[in-house]
Design a protein around this motif. Structure first.
Motif, short mmCIF file in Angstrom:
data_model
loop_
_atom_site.label_atom_id
_atom_site.label_comp_id
_atom_site.label_asym_id
_atom_site.label_seq_id
_atom_site.Cartn_x
_atom_site.Cartn_y
_atom_site.Cartn_z
N VAL A 714 68.93 33.18 50.42
CA VAL A 714 67.72 32.38 50.60
C VAL A 714 66.79 32.60 49.40
N GLN A 715 66.26 31.53 48.85
CA GLN A 715 65.29 31.64 47.77
C GLN A 715 63.96 32.11 48.36
N ILE A 716 63.44 33.23 47.88
CA ILE A 716 62.23 33.82 48.43
C ILE A 716 61.06 33.57 47.49
N ILE A 717 59.97 33.04 48.01
CA ILE A 717 58.76 32.80 47.21
C ILE A 717 57.60 33.50 47.92
N ARG A 718 56.98 34.44 47.23
CA ARG A 718 55.94 35.29 47.84
C ARG A 718 54.60 35.10 47.15
N THR A 719 53.53 35.06 47.94
CA THR A 719 52.20 34.92 47.36
C THR A 719 51.78 36.17 46.60
N ASP A 720 52.24 37.35 47.02
CA ASP A 720 51.83 38.56 46.31
C ASP A 720 52.45 38.63 44.92
N GLN A 721 53.49 37.83 44.68
CA GLN A 721 54.11 37.78 43.36
C GLN A 721 53.76 36.52 42.57
N LYS A 722 53.58 35.41 43.26
CA LYS A 722 53.41 34.12 42.60
C LYS A 722 52.04 33.48 42.82
N GLY A 723 51.18 34.11 43.60
CA GLY A 723 49.92 33.46 43.92
C GLY A 723 50.17 32.28 44.83
N ALA A 724 49.31 31.27 44.76
CA ALA A 724 49.49 30.07 45.58
C ALA A 724 50.81 29.38 45.21
N VAL A 725 51.47 28.85 46.24
CA VAL A 725 52.75 28.16 46.05
C VAL A 725 52.58 26.72 46.51
N ILE A 726 53.03 25.78 45.70
CA ILE A 726 52.81 24.36 45.98
C ILE A 726 54.14 23.62 45.97
N TYR A 727 54.33 22.78 46.98
CA TYR A 727 55.46 21.85 47.00
C TYR A 727 54.87 20.45 46.87
N GLN A 728 55.13 19.81 45.73
CA GLN A 728 54.60 18.46 45.49
C GLN A 728 55.74 17.46 45.65
N PHE A 729 55.50 16.41 46.43
CA PHE A 729 56.59 15.50 46.74
C PHE A 729 56.12 14.05 46.68
N SER A 730 57.10 13.20 46.47
CA SER A 730 56.91 11.75 46.54
C SER A 730 58.13 11.20 47.23
N GLY A 731 57.93 10.53 48.36
CA GLY A 731 59.07 10.05 49.13
C GLY A 731 59.86 11.21 49.70
N GLU A 732 61.15 11.24 49.39
CA GLU A 732 62.03 12.27 49.93
C GLU A 732 62.40 13.35 48.92
N THR A 733 61.74 13.36 47.77
CA THR A 733 62.03 14.37 46.75
C THR A 733 60.76 15.10 46.36
N GLY A 734 60.94 16.35 45.99
CA GLY A 734 59.78 17.14 45.59
C GLY A 734 60.19 18.38 44.82
N THR A 735 59.18 19.15 44.38
CA THR A 735 59.41 20.33 43.55
C THR A 735 58.47 21.45 43.97
N PHE A 736 59.01 22.67 44.03
CA PHE A 736 58.18 23.85 44.24
C PHE A 736 57.70 24.39 42.89
N TYR A 737 56.43 24.79 42.85
CA TYR A 737 55.93 25.52 41.69
C TYR A 737 54.81 26.44 42.15
N SER A 738 54.46 27.41 41.32
CA SER A 738 53.49 28.42 41.71
C SER A 738 52.30 28.43 40.75
N HIS A 739 51.17 28.96 41.24
CA HIS A 739 49.97 29.03 40.41
C HIS A 739 50.13 30.07 39.31
N LEU A 740 50.82 31.17 39.62
CA LEU A 740 51.08 32.21 38.62
C LEU A 740 52.48 32.01 38.05
N PRO A 741 52.69 32.38 36.80
CA PRO A 741 54.02 32.21 36.19
C PRO A 741 55.04 33.14 36.82
#
Length: 741
Positions: A714-741
């Motif tokens: 499972v791909q794990i995304i944590r706020t303590d490591q990445k800060g805010a986490v955002i999933y931006q989508f349009s229709g049925e596709t989207g991308t995860f990205y984080s506020h911190l690198p």
């Protein structure tokens, strides 16, 4: 160049603004170079402007610095104290420059020291733990690290008080000592409220002003009245001039010479605020020119002063106080002819208030994302009140502390407190009907259009062409409306997991802002003031231009999930509150808006179907009363679990629900009390979201949970490591990205 100095200031300011943009200097060469050839009469001026633009846009001093790479957890340094130390009841701090590297650090001690033990210019040796400045972990959150780095301060050293040894100080250290003694004298002889106001308005020390007052003034665009500015300097000059001339103590020429020496001292007593430095330097320049019998336009004086400060102390340009002070003063000076057209003092004050509000509006929206259209009225009422009554009385009280008997001083103190209460009653009444226009962060194109429209509106008005000026005013309003409307017309959908610390807060935005939903609104778990809402949640929503949360869903009644719920309900006009039927919490919302659900229920938002999987029945454990919901959005199936434990997970798994999900919000911040193997086998997530506080005392997420997730790839995304986490989508596709690198 006489009379055209503003070109130099504009070129420098534009260079500073565009410094973070790669190769922006090329645009400056093309633009200013074109002007040089078009306006041959001003070629030397434009050439110097072009040089200043390129210098500022390429200078390292004006670029956003990278966070420091601190290899050592502790250090020993020898150097000198820069700036006036801060002495508080609980701590002491000062800026320290290392002799060897010339790097500046914020030295911090968790203990109060005598103000004579560490002074400006003191040579010190110290040792302590090196830490990074707190940095922004969420969009919209104030980035204290960038703020300090732009001031040239590399990091913080938590100093061991037993390892701090200082001696000596600068020649003007006694001035700072006298300032500290005066502040202590105010605290000892006046009530806390009166002392805080005199300290703020006379000495620039606003730390003790009530938070409620600071917030009130900020909401109404009156924060400038709480900072020492040209108004204070002007009052000091006027009072000193009146007394010396009235009693024939000095001639006019000797008065000017005396002020030339005394005003720099006031900079120290006023805490060195950028607005005071600007006001004093302008007053000094004007008086010096009068002694030399020279006449220079005030726009030239402020422009050359601006350029000089950029060279001598470039870090000042990044301070909001500096920016506001120069922009407002420059705007007033340029619009002097327009202001003089007023036929009544109230008309003049109204013009100045309108000018000040419009000239700083882009900067205000860049920093705070909103403004209050009614602040024009508030300034009309409170600028005269502060100028004529509050500020002069503060000076009178300061003098009274030294010459009045305690009985009379106490009476004056009491009258001042009651007067303040009466003065601010209208503002508090108006605050009940406050209208905040949240626009979000303005784009660079919108800023350019706004400035262009504003300049042309003012030019038409100054020429008496009121109809055309009104039309340009309409254009101004249209630019702001268009900027605020963009998210409702052309924005993708977003699911954001805010880094709230040890808690949960998710914000879901449907495409084109058709609906905004918040899942949980965390507050601090225990101890201290809860600033989660004001520091993280509200700035994020304002930065996004969000003024309304349509639906607030609270999974259960723990503080780390509902601590900011009351503020969200109050400030963001929540239409619907959704909780489980077994929610144990008391919230101030009308019954018709409160929807209670349990296992088997279903609700729909913007064609998105939410299935309620849990709770089935009430549990003694609040965590096992958590709402567990599943829904499909942006091409992914999401599972939100609150803090449900393994028993709850097993109960859900035993039901005939389809539990497959693409994204799992890991329950209870990754505690081993949740996220069992049976649950993961049933859900089969591809992505796991974990909201946990950085270096939290619970050790979340636990190693056992991490191992179970890793075993299932499972791909794990944590706020303590990445800060805010955002999933931006349009229709049925989207991308995860984080506020911190």
């Amino acid at each position: 160049m006489k009379g055209n100095g503003y070109w130099l200031a504009i070129a420098s300011a534009l260079g500073v603004y565009l410094a973070p943009v790669s190769y922006s200097w090329i645009g400056g060469i093309v633009g200013l170079g074109g002007l040089i050839f078009i306006r041959s009469a001003n070629r030397p001026l434009l050439f110097v402007s072009c040089v200043l633009f390129i210098t500022c846009s390429t200078s390292v001093s004006f670029k956003s610095p990278n966070p420091p790479d601190l290899h050592s957890s502790s250090t020993q340094l020898s150097g000198i104290v820069k700036g006036n130390p801060t002495f508080a009841k609980e701590y002491t701090s000062f800026i320290f420059e290392d002799h060897q590297t010339k790097q500046k650090w914020n030295a911090f001690l968790f203990s109060p020291l005598d103000h004579r033990s560490v002074q400006i210019g003191s040579k010190c040796s110290l040792s302590g733990k090196v830490e990074r400045h707190p940095f922004s972990r969420n969009p919209g959150e104030f980035n204290y690290e960038t703020f300090m780095l732009l001031k040239g301060i590399r990091g913080t050293i938590i100093v061991d008080v037993s390892q701090l040894h200082c001696q000596g100080g600068s020649w003007y250290k006694e001035l700072f000592s006298k300032r500290k003694e005066a502040l202590d004298n105010l605290d000892q002889n006046l009530s806390p409220l009166t002392s805080s106001w005199v300290s703020a308005l006379v000495f620039g020390e606003d730390r003790d002003l009530p938070d409620e007052t600071i917030d009130l003034f900020q909401r109404w665009g009156l924060s400038h009245l709480l900072a020492i500015s040209g108004l204070h300097v002007g009052l000091c000059i006027a009072l000193f001039s009146y007394l010396t001339l009235r009693f024939s103590l000095l001639t006019k020429r000797k008065l000017i010479i005396c002020l030339l020496f005394l005003l720099p001292i006031y900079i120290i007593f006023a805490g060195g605020a950028p607005s005071v430095i600007r006001a004093v330097c302008m007053a000094e320049a004007a008086m010096l020119l009068s002694l030399l019998k020279q006449k220079w336009p005030m726009t030239d004086i402020i422009s050359y002063l601006f350029c000089s400060i950029l060279i001598l102390k470039p870090s000042l340009v990044h301070q909001l106080g500096f920016q506001f002070s120069f922009i407002v003063t420059f705007g007033i000076l340029v619009s002097k002819k327009w202001i003089s057209l007023s036929v009544h003092p109230i008309d003049s004050l109204l013009r100045i208030s309108l000018l000040c509000q419009l000239v700083v509006l882009p900067l205000q929206l860049q920093s705070f994302y909103f403004f209050n259209p009614l602040s024009l009225l508030a300034n009309l009422l409170f600028v005269p009140l502060m100028s004529i009554f509050v500020l002069p009385v503060c000076f009178i009280i300061l003098v009274g502390v030294y010459i009045l008997p305690s009985s009379l001083l106490n009476q004056l103190d009491t009258v001042f407190q009651k007067s303040l209460e009466l003065c601010f009653l209208p503002l508090r009444g108006m605050d009940k009907f406050a209208v905040e226009w949240v626009i979000g962060q303005m784009s660079f194109v919108s800023i350019l259009l706004f400035v262009f429209a504003f300049v042309w509106m003012m030019k038409r008005w100054e020429l008496g062409k009121k109809r055309k000026s009104f039309l340009w005013g309409v254009v101004l309003s249209f630019i702001l409306i268009a900027e605020a409307s963009v998210p409702f017309l052309f924005s993708p959908g977003r699911v954001t997991m805010l880094d709230i610390g040890q808690g949960d807060c998710f914000i879901i935005e449907w495409p084109n802002r058709n609906h905004v939903m918040m899942i949980d609104a965390a507050g601090v778990l225990e101890g201290g003031e809860d600033e989660t809402f004001t520091r993280i949640i509200q700035p994020y929503l304002h930065e996004r231009g969000i003024t309304k949360v349509n639906t607030l869903l609270l999974t259960h009644a723990d503080q780390d999930h509902i601590g900011a719920a009351e503020e969200v309900i109050t400030r963001f006009s929540v239409d619907t509150l959704i909780t489980s039927s077994f929610f144990r919490g008391d919230l101030q919302i009308i019954e018709e808006k409160w929807k209670k659900v349990s296992s088997g229920d279903r609700f729909v938002i913007e064609e998105t179907v939410f299935d309620v999987l849990y709770p089935i029945k009430e549990s003694e454990d609040k965590n096992d009363n958590s709402l567990v919901i599943s829904f499909k959005l942006g091409g992914l199936v999401w599972m939100f679990t609150g803090d449900v434990g393994k028993n709850g997970e097993e109960n859900i798994s035993s039901l005939s629900y389809e539990l497959d999900a693409d994204v799992l919000k890991v329950a209870h911040h990754g505690s081993d009390t949740s996220t069992g193997e049976q649950w993961l086998d049933a859900v089969t997530p591809r992505v796991a979201l974990i909201s946990a506080g950085l270096n939290n005392r619970y050790g979340h997420p636990h190693e056992q949970v991490m191992n179970r997730l890793n075993q299932q790839d499972v791909q794990i995304i944590r706020t303590d490591q990445k800060g805010a986490v955002i999933y931006q989508f349009s229709g049925e596709t989207g991308t995860f990205y984080s506020h911190l690198p």
